[in-house]
Design a protein around this motif. Structure first.
Motif, PDB file in Angstrom:
ATOM      1  N   ILE A  14     -11.650  -0.165  -1.122  1.00 56.97           N
ATOM      2  CA  ILE A  14     -10.406  -0.923  -1.120  1.00 56.97           C
ATOM      3  C   ILE A  14      -9.265  -0.055  -0.612  1.00 56.97           C
ATOM      4  O   ILE A  14      -8.454  -0.464   0.208  1.00 56.97           O
ATOM      5  CB  ILE A  14     -10.081  -1.455  -2.537  1.00 56.97           C
ATOM      6  N   HIS A  15      -9.248   1.215  -1.006  1.00 60.33           N
ATOM      7  CA  HIS A  15      -8.171   2.116  -0.591  1.00 60.33           C
ATOM      8  C   HIS A  15      -8.219   2.357   0.917  1.00 60.33           C
ATOM      9  O   HIS A  15      -7.184   2.422   1.572  1.00 60.33           O
ATOM     10  CB  HIS A  15      -8.301   3.437  -1.346  1.00 60.33           C
ATOM     11  N   ALA A  16      -9.413   2.438   1.494  1.00 58.71           N
ATOM     12  CA  ALA A  16      -9.557   2.767   2.910  1.00 58.71           C
ATOM     13  C   ALA A  16      -8.948   1.692   3.808  1.00 58.71           C
ATOM     14  O   ALA A  16      -8.493   1.995   4.898  1.00 58.71           O
ATOM     15  CB  ALA A  16     -11.023   2.957   3.261  1.00 58.71           C
ATOM     16  N   TYR A  17      -8.940   0.453   3.379  1.00 55.21           N
ATOM     17  CA  TYR A  17      -8.462  -0.631   4.225  1.00 55.21           C
ATOM     18  C   TYR A  17      -7.207  -1.293   3.674  1.00 55.21           C
ATOM     19  O   TYR A  17      -6.838  -2.362   4.107  1.00 55.21           O
ATOM     20  CB  TYR A  17      -9.561  -1.671   4.409  1.00 55.21           C
ATOM     21  N   ALA A  18      -6.516  -0.630   2.735  1.00 48.92           N
ATOM     22  CA  ALA A  18      -5.322  -1.233   2.151  1.00 48.92           C
ATOM     23  C   ALA A  18      -4.186  -1.292   3.161  1.00 48.92           C
ATOM     24  O   ALA A  18      -3.467  -2.279   3.242  1.00 48.92           O
ATOM     25  CB  ALA A  18      -4.897  -0.453   0.912  1.00 48.92           C
ATOM     26  N   ASP A  19      -4.004  -0.254   3.965  1.00 44.96           N
ATOM     27  CA  ASP A  19      -2.928  -0.191   4.941  1.00 44.96           C
ATOM     28  C   ASP A  19      -3.515   0.175   6.303  1.00 44.96           C
ATOM     29  O   ASP A  19      -4.174   1.209   6.423  1.00 44.96           O
ATOM     30  CB  ASP A  19      -1.871   0.839   4.533  1.00 44.96           C
ATOM     31  N   TYR A  20      -3.267  -0.652   7.286  1.00 40.68           N
ATOM     32  CA  TYR A  20      -3.873  -0.401   8.595  1.00 40.68           C
ATOM     33  C   TYR A  20      -3.130  -1.181   9.670  1.00 40.68           C
ATOM     34  O   TYR A  20      -2.427  -2.140   9.400  1.00 40.68           O
ATOM     35  CB  TYR A  20      -5.350  -0.813   8.603  1.00 40.68           C
ATOM     36  N   ILE A  21      -3.297  -0.736  10.900  1.00 38.45           N
ATOM     37  CA  ILE A  21      -2.839  -1.460  12.084  1.00 38.45           C
ATOM     38  C   ILE A  21      -3.957  -1.388  13.097  1.00 38.45           C
ATOM     39  O   ILE A  21      -4.410  -0.300  13.453  1.00 38.45           O
ATOM     40  CB  ILE A  21      -1.547  -0.849  12.674  1.00 38.45           C
ATOM     41  N   HIS A  22      -4.401  -2.540  13.553  1.00 41.10           N
ATOM     42  CA  HIS A  22      -5.537  -2.613  14.474  1.00 41.10           C
ATOM     43  C   HIS A  22      -5.041  -3.260  15.770  1.00 41.10           C
ATOM     44  O   HIS A  22      -4.870  -4.469  15.851  1.00 41.10           O
ATOM     45  CB  HIS A  22      -6.642  -3.443  13.829  1.00 41.10           C
ATOM     46  N   LEU A  23      -4.772  -2.421  16.781  1.00 34.92           N
ATOM     47  CA  LEU A  23      -4.226  -2.902  18.051  1.00 34.92           C
ATOM     48  C   LEU A  23      -4.765  -2.042  19.184  1.00 34.92           C
ATOM     49  O   LEU A  23      -4.674  -0.813  19.110  1.00 34.92           O
ATOM     50  CB  LEU A  23      -2.702  -2.827  18.033  1.00 34.92           C
ATOM     51  N   PRO A  24      -5.352  -2.672  20.224  1.00 37.65           N
ATOM     52  CA  PRO A  24      -5.683  -4.101  20.366  1.00 37.65           C
ATOM     53  C   PRO A  24      -6.862  -4.483  19.475  1.00 37.65           C
ATOM     54  O   PRO A  24      -7.828  -3.732  19.348  1.00 37.65           O
ATOM     55  CB  PRO A  24      -6.028  -4.231  21.846  1.00 37.65           C
ATOM     56  N   TYR A  25      -6.778  -5.661  18.883  1.00 32.25           N
ATOM     57  CA  TYR A  25      -7.734  -6.054  17.855  1.00 32.25           C
ATOM     58  C   TYR A  25      -9.161  -6.152  18.386  1.00 32.25           C
ATOM     59  O   TYR A  25     -10.115  -5.837  17.690  1.00 32.25           O
ATOM     60  CB  TYR A  25      -7.321  -7.397  17.250  1.00 32.25           C
ATOM     61  N   ALA A  26      -9.330  -6.573  19.641  1.00 33.72           N
ATOM     62  CA  ALA A  26     -10.672  -6.765  20.189  1.00 33.72           C
ATOM     63  C   ALA A  26     -11.405  -5.450  20.426  1.00 33.72           C
ATOM     64  O   ALA A  26     -12.590  -5.438  20.731  1.00 33.72           O
ATOM     65  CB  ALA A  26     -10.612  -7.555  21.487  1.00 33.72           C
ATOM     66  N   LYS A  27     -10.665  -4.325  20.299  1.00 30.86           N
ATOM     67  CA  LYS A  27     -11.283  -3.028  20.525  1.00 30.86           C
ATOM     68  C   LYS A  27     -11.311  -2.236  19.232  1.00 30.86           C
ATOM     69  O   LYS A  27     -11.056  -2.761  18.145  1.00 30.86           O
ATOM     70  CB  LYS A  27     -10.512  -2.274  21.620  1.00 30.86           C
ATOM     71  N   GLY A  28     -11.593  -0.936  19.340  1.00 30.38           N
ATOM     72  CA  GLY A  28     -11.646  -0.101  18.151  1.00 30.38           C
ATOM     73  C   GLY A  28     -10.262   0.290  17.663  1.00 30.38           C
ATOM     74  O   GLY A  28      -9.239  -0.049  18.254  1.00 30.38           O
ATOM     75  N   TRP A  29     -10.251   1.051  16.576  1.00 27.32           N
ATOM     76  CA  TRP A  29      -8.985   1.423  15.951  1.00 27.32           C
ATOM     77  C   TRP A  29      -8.102   2.233  16.901  1.00 27.32           C
ATOM     78  O   TRP A  29      -6.894   2.116  16.898  1.00 27.32           O
ATOM     79  CB  TRP A  29      -9.260   2.264  14.693  1.00 27.32           C
ATOM     80  N   THR A  30      -8.699   3.113  17.689  1.00 26.40           N
ATOM     81  CA  THR A  30      -7.909   4.052  18.497  1.00 26.40           C
ATOM     82  C   THR A  30      -8.018   3.789  19.995  1.00 26.40           C
ATOM     83  O   THR A  30      -7.582   4.605  20.794  1.00 26.40           O
ATOM     84  CB  THR A  30      -8.357   5.497  18.217  1.00 26.40           C
ATOM     85  N   ASP A  31      -8.606   2.676  20.399  1.00 26.15           N
ATOM     86  CA  ASP A  31      -8.789   2.420  21.829  1.00 26.15           C
ATOM     87  C   ASP A  31      -7.472   2.055  22.512  1.00 26.15           C
ATOM     88  O   ASP A  31      -6.529   1.570  21.881  1.00 26.15           O
ATOM     89  CB  ASP A  31      -9.797   1.280  22.051  1.00 26.15           C
TER      90      ASP A  31
END
Length: 330
Positions: A14-31
């Motif tokens: 739960i802690h690992a995904y509590a705060d995040y930004i996923h952009l661009p969403y169709a790709k990976g976290w850092t793409d």
């Protein structure tokens, strides 16, 4: 013990995904974003107004986010700024630059786009889905357009930072870059002047009937020649008094070597005297006027020169005047 361990593992998840930004969403976290491509070629007129947009390319992405803290969104551009053009960056082709834009705020369809570089503070929020997030690049005119292939291009990066975005398993603070594909061919359309220097001789006139200021006498034709490689270019011209660059009237002043006084010269486009302006090819230059649209091959600009009576005593003698002409292709 097994139950306790499972509980601890669940809390860690739960802690690992509590705060995040996923952009661009169709790709990976850092793409990074997909590269933007402009059209294969452009053939703009050489002297298009500065700021003219040759092409706008906008790409739709999606974003997901959940932040319990305030987040700073920083948009930077890796490139050389164009002087006096905010948010515009040079390319390797003269007169061609790039501007970048992104969706403001967290995202969503009604949000306007803001120009890079910029920085925003975003309030804590959660997407609850995948809102739309746009990136955009504009190809713009920054000066007289030259020829060449776009190879050196700026790029844009978006980066988020905040105290709650610190989990190494979801590195939301990594920058996301937007690059431009090279290869677009730019061909600045222009004409070449075939009469770079002309001498016009007016026949002598008598002083009889030439006492009234503003009266005119005599005339001689003059034709400026061009050779254009493309039809449809807006051909503009500005005339400048070479003896007095600040002259904005329709009377060409006397040049050194004149012995007459109380007389000047006029240059007519058809029946209309032409006003003089600055020696500049910039679109919209003062007293610049439209000749017409070019045709492929030879083109002639017919003008007429005549005497005009000016204020002051009329003194007999020689009359000399010098004007320059500056072409502008828009």
């Amino acid at each position: 013990m097994k139950a306790l361990c499972a509980g601890l593992l669940l809390l860690g998840s739960i802690h690992a995904y509590a705060d995040y930004i996923h952009l661009p969403y169709a790709k990976g976290w850092t793409d990074n974003f997909d590269n933007i491509s402009f059209s294969a070629s452009f053939a703009p007129s050489r002297d298009l107004p500065i700021g003219s947009v040759l092409q706008t390319v906008k790409i739709q992405n999606q974003i997901t986010y959940s932040a319990t803290c305030s987040v700073t969104k920083t948009i930077t551009v890796d490139g050389t700024p164009v002087p006096s053009m905010t948010g515009t960056y040079q390319t390797n082709v003269p007169g061609i630059g790039v501007q970048f834009y992104v969706t403001s705020g967290w995202g969503g369809s009604p949000n306007p786009l803001i120009q890079a570089p910029s920085s925003e503070t975003l309030a804590p929020s959660s997407s609850g889905g995948q809102p739309i997030f746009y990136t955009r690049a504009d190809l713009v005119v920054t000066g007289p357009v030259g020829n060449g292939t776009l190879t050196t291009l700026p790029s844009m990066a978006i980066q988020y930072s905040g105290g709650c975005l610190n989990d190494p398993n979801s590195p939301s603070t990594s920058p996301h870059s937007l690059a431009l594909n090279p290869g677009t061919v730019i061909t600045g359309q222009t004409c070449s002047v075939t009469t770079p220097s002309l001498n016009v001789t007016l026949l002598p006139i008598s002083a009889d009937g030439f006492a009234t200021v503003g009266s005119t006498k005599g005339s001689a034709p003059v034709n400026l020649g061009l050779n254009c490689s493309k039809a449809g270019i807006n051909v503009n011209i500005a005339l400048t008094d070479a003896s007095d660059g600040s002259n904005r009237s329709t009377t060409l002043g006397l040049a050194p070597g004149s012995s007459a006084a109380g007389v000047g010269l006029q240059i007519l486009n058809g029946t209309k005297p032409v006003a003089f302006g600055p020696d500049s090819a910039v679109a919209g230059n003062l007293n610049q006027w439209l000749v017409g649209k070019s045709s492929v091959g030879m083109m002639s600009i017919p003008l007429t020169v005549r005497y005009i009576r000016t204020a002051g005593a009329l003194t007999l003698g020689t009359v000399k005047g010098t004007a320059t002409f500056t072409m502008s292709y828009q």
